[in-house]
Design an enzyme around this catalytic site. Structure first.
Site, PDB file in Angstrom:
ATOM      1  N   TYR A   1      -6.858  -9.318  11.251  1.00  0.00           N
ATOM      2  CA  TYR A   1      -5.581  -9.093  11.946  1.00  0.00           C
ATOM      3  C   TYR A   1      -5.753  -9.524  13.390  1.00  0.00           C
ATOM      4  CZ  TYR A   1      -4.475  -6.051   7.966  1.00  0.00           C
ATOM      5  OH  TYR A   1      -4.231  -5.553   6.706  1.00  0.00           O
TER       6      TYR A   1
ATOM      7  N   GLU B   1       0.853  -1.188   0.000  1.00  0.00           N
ATOM      8  CA  GLU B   1       0.000   0.000   0.000  1.00  0.00           C
ATOM      9  C   GLU B   1       0.893   1.244   0.000  1.00  0.00           C
ATOM     10  OE1 GLU B   1      -2.886  -0.109   3.149  1.00  0.00           O
ATOM     11  OE2 GLU B   1      -3.714   1.848   2.624  1.00  0.00           O
TER      12      GLU B   1
ATOM     13  N   GLU C   1      -6.281  -9.534   3.016  1.00  0.00           N
ATOM     14  CA  GLU C   1      -5.487  -8.900   4.084  1.00  0.00           C
ATOM     15  C   GLU C   1      -5.522  -9.821   5.288  1.00  0.00           C
ATOM     16  OE1 GLU C   1      -5.988  -4.785   5.195  1.00  0.00           O
ATOM     17  OE2 GLU C   1      -6.560  -4.236   3.143  1.00  0.00           O
TER      18      GLU C   1
ATOM     19  N   ASN D   1     -12.026  -0.919  -1.246  1.00  0.00           N
ATOM     20  CA  ASN D   1     -11.407  -1.519  -0.060  1.00  0.00           C
ATOM     21  C   ASN D   1     -12.249  -1.242   1.178  1.00  0.00           C
ATOM     22  OD1 ASN D   1      -8.956  -2.573   1.496  1.00  0.00           O
ATOM     23  ND2 ASN D   1      -9.231  -0.549   2.421  1.00  0.00           N
ATOM     24  N   GLU D   2     -12.557  -2.275   1.924  1.00  0.00           N
ATOM     25  CA  GLU D   2     -13.216  -2.165   3.244  1.00  0.00           C
ATOM     26  C   GLU D   2     -14.304  -1.083   3.248  1.00  0.00           C
ATOM     27  OE1 GLU D   2     -10.235  -1.852   6.366  1.00  0.00           O
ATOM     28  OE2 GLU D   2      -9.670  -3.943   6.090  1.00  0.00           O
TER      29      GLU D   2
ATOM     30  N   GLN E   1       1.445  -6.723   5.273  1.00  0.00           N
ATOM     31  CA  GLN E   1       1.800  -6.354   3.922  1.00  0.00           C
ATOM     32  C   GLN E   1       3.167  -6.963   3.607  1.00  0.00           C
ATOM     33  OE1 GLN E   1       0.995  -2.212   3.026  1.00  0.00           O
ATOM     34  NE2 GLN E   1      -0.950  -2.247   4.108  1.00  0.00           N
TER      35      GLN E   1
ATOM     36  N   ASN F   1      -6.700   1.311   2.725  1.00  0.00           N
ATOM     37  CA  ASN F   1      -7.439   2.554   2.979  1.00  0.00           C
ATOM     38  C   ASN F   1      -7.006   3.670   2.024  1.00  0.00           C
ATOM     39  OD1 ASN F   1      -8.643   1.200   5.089  1.00  0.00           O
ATOM     40  ND2 ASN F   1      -7.277   2.026   6.639  1.00  0.00           N
TER      41      ASN F   1
HETATM   42  O1  AHR Z   1      -3.103  -3.124   5.988  1.00  0.00           O
HETATM   43  C1  AHR Z   1      -3.357  -1.974   6.737  1.00  0.00           C
HETATM   44  C2  AHR Z   1      -4.800  -1.499   6.620  1.00  0.00           C
HETATM   45  O2  AHR Z   1      -5.649  -2.433   7.237  1.00  0.00           O
HETATM   46  C3  AHR Z   1      -5.354  -1.372   5.228  1.00  0.00           C
HETATM   47  O3  AHR Z   1      -5.061  -0.151   4.651  1.00  0.00           O
HETATM   48  C4  AHR Z   1      -6.829  -1.490   5.451  1.00  0.00           C
HETATM   49  O4  AHR Z   1      -7.488  -2.037   4.340  1.00  0.00           O
HETATM   50  C5  AHR Z   1      -6.943  -2.349   6.688  1.00  0.00           C
HETATM   51  O5  AHR Z   1      -7.808  -1.796   7.609  1.00  0.00           O
END
Ligand code: AHR
Length: 506
Positions: free
Chosen positions: A247, A30, A295, A175-176, A352, A75
């Site tokens: 995450y 990103e 992700e 995205n999201e 990432q 994001n």
């Molecule tokens: O990977 C970091 C962030 O986590 C990304 O920009 C977003 O898509 C997610 O919330």
């Protein structure tokens, strides 16, 4: 003396989950922190090539054999004007980047990223902005990237020195988009509609592409499940995949509970498959929607440091998690969660790749090194290709704060395409005791152990740094051996294991 725990696995030649799509071992870059600037790109660096890309970083990326890299966000993409990143560099605008509160110089854009992807031998998974923009920008970017020539946008690309189209095959529709933090966040209905309309024009420009619709930004979102059902109800016929993001962290330093988090990932995958198939049934459709887990990682170490960063600087050190030995164990288990549903999860992106919650770290102007999580990812990417076998596993179990019946043994097995190699991946979640591991090979004759790789460390909080880059590294002194049709091995406490078998007798 305490008796070691035991864990057993049965592999049967004809019990198979399915073919693993190579793209399961993808990653993500990103425009965030030092992922691009100071990460893959640093023109003044001693190893920089003629385009400013760091060779030391490119070498490490190649070691990971990453088949596909998602770009440019995240994001970031929801406020990105892709046109800012094309044409002569000196004319590109500096912009306030609102998602991460930095300044984006736009020195790297889509063409440079395509060059870098070629250099490291990976494909680009391109994301479009469905936050601040819409279908017009969507049709233009795909015309610029994928149309051969003879039109405004494709000829503009040619005038920028890219005669041949990039032909990006995989595209994310935003995205999201359910996240309140997202620029241009939407309700499920609003997103389902715009995703459908963007998909239509993009496919009109290039019918050969594959499209990923945004699922919820996490299974903990209040809209989770309803979001997926609604957006698929609207967009089912126009998209190929739905995305999942997750995450995990160990904020309260409860490691047994932390290592069990992959059970949550299993449940998340299972739920999203169920929703896709519910919509399929409702529509009486013959088409199956698959999953793009685009992700996933451990992310929490850098949260406090990030709150101290002053806004509006160029490429600050954001999201720079320094990963521990125990993080590598969970990453190993998360990789096995992806393999376990390889029948439906076709794309995975470790989020990432460089500096930002990443397996590869760099110093500006200095070294590049492998974090602890580099190793399980590399092992899975290299040895985890082929067919996911369906193992029968028995293991002692434990209860943790959020999970019951957590197996100490987490394991998966992959048969190579030639059927001449089998790789067993295994985590021993027990923090105190080694495990006597046995795997019965049914219908696989003539296999012998080639190598038993182990990642372990006395200190679960051990990390790799620029000063001590090899503090946590794998060794191949594991004791796995085949006896009477069974693989037998001791799996050290809190260890990641890769047992590589090859057919030696025909
Ligand atoms: O990977 C970091 C962030 O986590 C990304 O920009 C977003 O898509 C997610 O919330």
């Amino acid at each position: 003396m305490v008796k070691p725990r035991s864990g057993t696995m049965i592999l049967e030649h004809d019990y198979r989950i399915g073919a693993i799509d190579d793209r399961l071992y993808g990653s993500f870059i990103e425009h965030l922190g030092r992922a691009i600037y100071g990460g893959i790109y640093e023109p003044g660096h001693p190893t920089a090539d003629e385009n400013g890309f760091r060779e030391d970083v490119a070498d490490l990326v190649r070691e990971l054999k990453v088949p596909v890299v998602r770009y440019p966000g995240g994001n970031f993409v929801s406020g990105y004007n892709w046109e800012d990143g094309i044409g002569p560099k000196e004319q590109r605008p500096r912009r306030l980047e609102l998602a991460w509160r930095t300044i984006e110089t736009n020195e790297v854009g889509v063409n440079e990223f395509a060059d870098w992807a070629k250099k490291v031998g990976t494909e680009v998974m391109m994301a479009i902005n469905l936050g601040s923009r819409g279908i017009d920008a969507a049709r233009n970017i795909i015309e610029y990237c994928n149309h051969p020539g003879g039109t405004y946008w494709s000829d503009l690309r040619r005038s920028h020195g890219y005669e041949k189209p990039h032909n990006f095959k995989l595209w994310c529709l935003g995205n999201e988009m359910d996240g309140p933090w997202q620029i241009g966040a939407k309700t499920a209905y609003e997103y389902g509609r715009i995703a459908t309309e963007a998909a239509k024009v993009m496919r009109q420009v290039d019918p050969s592409i594959e499209l990923v619709a945004c699922g919820s930004s996490g299974s903990g979102m209040p809209t989770f499940a309803d979001w997926e059902a609604t957006i698929l109800d609207l967009a089912y016929d126009y998209v190929d995949y739905v995305s999942l993001h997750t995450y995990y962290g160990n904020r309260d330093n409860d490691t047994p509970n932390f290592l069990a988090r992959s059970l949550d990932m299993d449940e998340f995958i299972h739920s999203v498959i169920a929703i896709c198939d519910y919509v399929k049934a409702k529509k009486r459709s013959k088409k199956t929607i698959n999953l793009s887990f685009d992700e996933w990682n451990v992310w929490f170490h850098s949260n406090d440091a990030d709150r101290q960063i002053e806004p509006w600087s160029v490429a600050p050190p954001q999201l720079e998690d320094v990963y521990t030995m125990e993080d590598a164990l969970l990453v190993g288990s998360m990789l096995m969660s992806l393999m376990r549903r390889a029948d439906r999860v076709k794309i995975g992106c470790l989020a990432q790749l460089v500096n930002v919650i990443a397996p590869i770290m760099t110093e500006n102007g200095g070294a590049a090194w492998r974090q602890t999580i580099f190793y399980p990812f590399m092992h899975a990417s290299i040895y985890g290709r082929g067919t996911a076998l369906l193992p029968i596993i028995k293991s002692d179990k434990y209860d943790s704060n959020d999970f019951t019946d957590v197996p100490y043994l987490d394991a998966m097995a992959v048969l190579s395409e030639s059927e001449e190699e089998i790789t067993i991946f295994a985590v021993n979640r027990d923090l105190e005791q080694a495990m006597d591991f046995e795997c019965e090979l049914r219908g696989f004759t003539g296999f012998a152990v080639q190598e038993h790789i182990v990642l372990e460390h006395e200190d679960l909080k051990a990390v790799n740094t620029a000063a001590n880059p090899d503090n946590v590294t794998p060794h191949n002194k594991g004791n796995a051996a085949v006896e009477d049709g069974k693989v037998k091995a001791v799996l050290g406490k809190a260890s990641w294991n890769v047992i590589r078998l090859a057919k030696v007798n025909r």
